[in-house]
Design a protein around this motif. Structure first.
Motif, PDB file in Angstrom:
ATOM      1  N   GLU A 154     -34.101  38.350  29.336  1.00  0.00           N
ATOM      2  CA  GLU A 154     -35.288  38.057  30.049  1.00  0.00           C
ATOM      3  C   GLU A 154     -34.545  37.368  31.403  1.00  0.00           C
ATOM      4  N   LEU A 155     -35.327  37.489  32.319  1.00  0.00           N
ATOM      5  CA  LEU A 155     -34.792  36.862  33.629  1.00  0.00           C
ATOM      6  C   LEU A 155     -35.133  35.506  33.517  1.00  0.00           C
ATOM      7  N   SER A 156     -34.037  34.739  34.275  1.00  0.00           N
ATOM      8  CA  SER A 156     -34.295  33.367  34.174  1.00  0.00           C
ATOM      9  C   SER A 156     -35.318  33.058  35.435  1.00  0.00           C
ATOM     10  N   GLU A 157     -36.146  32.083  34.838  1.00  0.00           N
ATOM     11  CA  GLU A 157     -37.378  31.644  35.908  1.00  0.00           C
ATOM     12  C   GLU A 157     -36.655  31.060  37.283  1.00  0.00           C
ATOM     13  N   ALA A 158     -35.533  30.583  37.158  1.00  0.00           N
ATOM     14  CA  ALA A 158     -34.670  30.359  38.392  1.00  0.00           C
ATOM     15  C   ALA A 158     -34.862  31.509  39.534  1.00  0.00           C
ATOM     16  N   TYR A 159     -34.822  32.810  39.166  1.00  0.00           N
ATOM     17  CA  TYR A 159     -34.931  33.709  39.669  1.00  0.00           C
ATOM     18  C   TYR A 159     -36.525  34.571  39.605  1.00  0.00           C
ATOM     19  N   GLY A 160     -36.927  34.431  38.256  1.00  0.00           N
ATOM     20  CA  GLY A 160     -38.018  35.248  38.367  1.00  0.00           C
ATOM     21  C   GLY A 160     -39.568  34.630  38.870  1.00  0.00           C
ATOM     22  N   ALA A 161     -39.422  33.111  38.685  1.00  0.00           N
ATOM     23  CA  ALA A 161     -40.749  32.441  39.303  1.00  0.00           C
ATOM     24  C   ALA A 161     -40.495  32.171  40.892  1.00  0.00           C
ATOM     25  N   ARG A 162     -39.145  32.199  41.290  1.00  0.00           N
ATOM     26  CA  ARG A 162     -38.583  32.283  42.760  1.00  0.00           C
ATOM     27  C   ARG A 162     -39.522  33.388  43.259  1.00  0.00           C
ATOM     28  N   ALA A 163     -39.191  34.593  42.762  1.00  0.00           N
ATOM     29  CA  ALA A 163     -39.570  35.739  43.277  1.00  0.00           C
ATOM     30  C   ALA A 163     -41.260  35.935  43.185  1.00  0.00           C
ATOM     31  N   GLN A 164     -41.670  35.252  42.199  1.00  0.00           N
ATOM     32  CA  GLN A 164     -43.174  35.400  42.106  1.00  0.00           C
ATOM     33  C   GLN A 164     -43.774  34.718  43.183  1.00  0.00           C
ATOM     34  N   ALA A 165     -43.205  33.467  43.411  1.00  0.00           N
ATOM     35  CA  ALA A 165     -43.635  32.608  44.761  1.00  0.00           C
ATOM     36  C   ALA A 165     -43.444  33.374  46.095  1.00  0.00           C
TER      37      ALA A 165
END
Lengths: 381, 290, 291
Positions: A154-165
């Motif tokens: 699964e994608l790390s939130e360090a990338y995932g949530a960053r991209a979400q923002a």
């Protein structure tokens, strides 16, 4: 006198239990490095408790992958079995399950744990015992540095949530967002990365509401959010979305709902009906249960045939995780000492959630895209 | 083999918890449902000290015990004026408030994110690392707790505690300041629970609030009751039975999706049956008013 | 702000109803029947069984669910608590047995229905009705109405019927009541029946509003106990007052502190009352150490 009898009974029971455990263990042969007959992969997933629906879907995906391998395997390759343990998404239970798996079938490869907390708890033990673990769903940034033996699909939130923002601010044009998130490692981890990036982009966080896992009454939080007049509500949930969307309508809140890949579960569409319309969410990877052609469509058809319902995002992650471990085993020619190295050598593995390669931290990179519910279906936005 | 050693470590930790709770529940008759909170206080104090300040293991243990004892004074304040079931409810409230703090005071405890990477215990140049070494360490702790509790129980102090359990008004009439005795018993019990928490944190290497819920408190009180409250070996036997029973059930091949529930159901039934047929516990004599 | 007050009041009526069911059982028996929380949760799941599995219409399903919850509560009293009481056990032993029962019953729900949230209502959600500048749903209004009616009926029952008088007699002095020819077992059985029915009713109203999970019972039970202690054991109006206080405090707390502190607020109020006024608003002082 009576007391002595009781003590005797207790001691007898304990000796019996210990003996039972012992006998179950004793046939274990000295472990050969190269498995030719039978190989067990450990599985640690939440099968009861609040995250059970994610864990069960994931397990179904893994079972399907193993069954496909076993029926298609060439002569000489070992039969693979899954040894399944339930961690209830609780780190301490995950550690106990891990300890058991490495002893009594003696596994050297584990699928799971699913949740970030459990994955982080098991990680040091994985390194110490040289056991490869592949988490299908752990997304906390800390897993990146959790050790050489720890991989995730699964994608790390360090990338995932960053991209979400970034997507929220640039693509969707939300300049102010309210946060509504489950108060656990997943929710808090996701939201902290999201907030940091969103504010860097000069977006405004106008409300910040955590709720305890399994909460059902969001009216106070939603009323606060309503008063803050956000452009959108960023919802991070595990099992609570139905009441959030219901109570949002009841309170007459018109702000869009923006959420995470967890939303893509056909059961949500069924329960929510028209309430799901217009919900926007980010999606990691390229899995789609509506795929018409290719490997993904074959997976969806096989899954429906085997389990009677369409696979969810977590079923697809589980399916891929199991197939990746088998691919690593095959390229290591079933030499368990070499599996870790061959995991790192996996390049562009054609999974149903997208092409998978591990970086030197055991992390994956996946495209982040936007999806929306329209006409009762999950479609690209 | 490692797995049996792991079970032994858990047995040691829960023995420490149940024996220390017995000082309060069995000998003094104060049935506390806040024990998991003190266990958590110990775990959090020593984990935070070790991770943030690099404090040595023994410093963390002592600090955890001190914090737990101090907090126990605050908890005693409303609780100890109450009797029997009202005391239970008051400690239930304290447990929930402390759990809420673990879970929501994110700046300090990292809340639900938990604290990863807690180092192994080091003392006098000995790094406790293998399961076997942890078994030794927990055995030392459980033995120490057992000695503390049994020597208190047989001392004049312990006789006053038992007098309070049997008849507090009588104890007061004998000129004993019962509040002082109850507060002290509470503090000792809490501090010992905290030491088990420190050990747990350094053993598992990761802690988060889910290990310190009210259900955990109920489990520990069940160990005391099922084994036999206020008896020498009762809490030890209770801990052994309730730790090993579910682990043994793992090997019976229960369907995986229901195994966790079935284990809970079995211990619930055990508790009910004990209350119906043997309220003094497996080896105990004192049955909460029988 | 209006929304918080209204939400708090509505929650307060729900808590009040649960607290009333707790109080009815606690007053004559004087022990904390924790498994009441499980009876409550089972009430909601009985509703789920009748509505979703048996596909009964709501007007048939709800009474059926309430009846089944009543049977469950009465069954626990007859099969577990009564034999224990006959042996002269203390409230603590009863409390421990009820904790065991709670664990068993809650895990049975998890095993049979799963841990995921289950939904009672086919969703027909609309924008709520405007009321004093806030929005409320029809289900919430129903909850308030049912709660008010239940309080009125129970208060009248305790005041005017012979059963109510017997119940008050048992509550104030069970031995004296027995001497005067009151069948205490019968009275306690009645209390369990009524309390369990009210719990089943409250659970279904809550489930219609915000769905159900297997663990919904423990929190409800504890909130009910706190509301009862705050209001005063044995006092019907006090119980409603206690429920309203908790509801308002929780929602105002959510407004100022954040929703994750809602549980802690309930217990802070409990500790505060135990410190300052352990008999609650309208209760009689607690008995002192037993002699």
């Amino acid at each position: 006198m009576v007391r002595k009898v009781w003590i005797g009974i207790i001691i007898a029971i304990i000796i019996g239990l210990v003996a039972a455990v012992w006998i179950r263990q004793s046939p274990k042969p000295v472990e050969p490095n190269i498995k030719t007959s039978n190989l067990e992969i450990g599985v640690i997933l939440p099968l009861t408790g609040g995250a059970a629906s994610l864990g069960k879907a994931s397990l179904s995906g893994m079972q399907l992958a193993i069954e496909e391998y076993n029926s298609a395997k060439t002569a000489g390759g070992p039969t693979v079995d899954l040894a399944v343990e339930d961690d209830q998404a609780q780190p301490a239970k995950a550690v106990a399950a891990f300890q058991k798996l490495i002893v009594t079938p003696g596994v050297r490869l584990v699928l799971g744990p699913l949740t970030s907390g459990s994955t982080l708890a098991v990680a040091p033990l994985a390194g110490k015992n040289h056991v490869v673990i592949l988490s299908p769903g752990g997304s906390a940034p800390a897993i990146t540095n959790a050790g050489n033996y720890v991989f995730r699909n699964e994608l790390s939130e360090a990338y995932g949530a960053r991209a979400q923002a970034e997507l929220a601010f640039s693509r969707l044009g939300f300049k102010s967002v309210a946060l509504l998130y489950v108060n656990n490692e997943y929710g808090v981890g996701t939201v902290s990365v999201f907030r940091k990036r969103f504010e860097e982009l000069s977006g405004r966080i106008v409300a910040d509401e955590g709720f305890n896992a399994g909460a059902t009454d969001f009216r106070s939080a939603l009323a606060k959010i309503k008063a803050a007049k956000p452009g959108a509500i960023f919802v991070v949930f595990q099992d609570e979305i139905v009441n959030i969307l219901k109570q949002r309508i009841e309170l007459g809140i018109s702000a869009s709902v923006y959420t995470t890949p967890v939303f893509e579960d056909p059961a949500n569409l069924k329960t929510l009906g028209p309430l799901a319309e217009g919900v926007i969410y980010t999606y990691y990877g390229s899995f789609s249960p509506d795929a018409q052609t290719g490997a993904t469509a074959d997976f969806v058809a096989a899954y429906k045939k085997r389990f009677g319902n369409a696979p969810t995002y977590y079923a697809a992650l589980g399916y891929d995780a199991a197939r990746i471990e088998i691919a690593a085993l095959q390229s290591a020619q079933f030499d368990l000492e070499k599996v870790k190295d061959s995991m790192y050598r996996i390049r562009n593995f054609p999974g149903v959630t997208g092409e998978t390669s591990f970086d030197h931290n055991g992390d994956v990179t996946k495209p982040v895209s936007l999806k929306i519910v329209q006409g009762g279906r999950f479609v690209a936005h | 083999m490692e797995y049996l050693l792991h079970i032994l470590v858990l047995v040691g930790i829960y023995t420490t918890l149940s024996v220390s709770l017995d000082l309060l529940a069995g000998y003094t008759g104060l049935l506390s449902i806040a024990h998991a909170a003190f266990y958590g206080l110990g775990a959090y104090t020593s984990a935070l000290l070790a991770v943030n300040l690099g404090a040595p293991f023994l410093v963390g243990v002592l600090a955890g015990m001190t914090v737990a004892a101090l907090v126990s004074f605050v908890v005693s304040l409303p609780s100890l004026r109450l009797h029997d079931d009202y005391f239970v409810i008051a400690t239930f409230g304290s447990q929930m408030i402390l759990f809420s703090l673990f879970n929501n005071w994110i700046d300090l405890t990292r809340g639900p994110l938990g604290i990863p990477g807690i180092p192994p215990p080091v003392m006098f140049g000995w790094t406790v690392q293998s399961h076997f070494e942890f078994v030794l360490l927990t055995a030392v702790l459980a033995g120490f707790t057992y000695l503390v509790v049994s020597s208190i129980a047989t001392s004049p102090f312990g006789r006053v505690l038992r007098a309070i359990r049997e008849d507090e008004v009588f104890a007061q009439a004998m000129g004993k300041n019962t509040l002082y005795f109850k507060v002290s018993a509470f503090a000792v019990s809490a501090a010992l629970a905290a030491s088990a928490g420190s050990l747990y944190a350094h053993y598992i290497t990761y802690i988060d609030p889910t290990s310190f819920t009210v259900m955990e408190s109920i489990l520990v009180i069940s160990m005391v009751i099922i084994g036999g409250a206020g008896s020498r070996w009762g809490p030890v036997i209770g801990a052994v039975v309730l730790v090993t029973l579910p682990e043994a059930l793992r090997f019976l091949g229960l369907p995986i999706g229901v195994a966790a529930n079935l284990r809970q159901i079995i211990y619930g039934i055990l508790l009910v049956l004990m209350m119906m047929f043997r309220p003094q516990g497996l080896v105990g004599r004192y049955g909460f008013g029988r | 702000m209006d929304q918080f007050l209204i939400n708090g009041l509505i929650s307060g009526f729900t808590y009040g109803l649960i607290a009333l069911s707790v109080n009815l059982i606690y007053t004559p028996t004087r022990f904390f029947h924790f498994a009441h929380g499980a009876v409550y949760a089972w009430g909601a799941y009985f509703g789920y069984l009748s509505v979703v599995t048996l596909e009964f219409p709501l007007w048939m399903a709800l009474p059926l669910a309430v009846l089944m919850a009543t049977v469950l509560g009465v069954g626990l009293e007859v099969s577990i608590y009564r034999p224990l009481r006959r042996r002269g056990t203390t409230p603590l032993v009863l409390l421990l047995a009820s904790l065991g029962l709670y664990v068993v019953l809650q895990n049975l729900i998890s095993m049979m229905f799963g841990d995921a949230t289950q939904h009672l209502s086919a969703i027909a959600v609309a924008k709520g009705v405007a009321l004093f500048g806030a929005r409320v749903t029809p289900i919430q209004l129903w909850t308030v109405g049912v709660s008010v009616v239940a309080f009125a009926l129970v208060a009248a029952m305790l005041q005017f019927t012979s059963f109510g008088k017997m119940m008050r007699a048992v509550a104030s002095d069970p031995d004296l009541a027995r001497v005067r020819g009151v069948d205490t077992d019968m009275v306690i059985l009645g209390a369990f029946a009524l309390g369990s029915a009210l719990a089943g009713l409250a659970a279904n109203l809550v489930a219609l509003d915000v769905d159900m999970t297997p663990t919904m019972g423990l929190n409800a039970m504890i909130t009910g106990v706190v509301a009862m202690i705050v209001g005063g054991v044995g006092s019907v109006p006090g119980t409603l007052l206690g429920g309203l206080l908790l509801g308002l405090a929780q929602h105002l707390g959510a407004w100022t502190l954040g929703t994750q502190w809602q549980e802690a607020i309930v217990f802070l109020i409990l500790i505060l009352f135990l410190l300052v006024r352990p008999q609650g608003f309208l209760g009689i002082p607690l008995r002192k150490a037993g002699v």
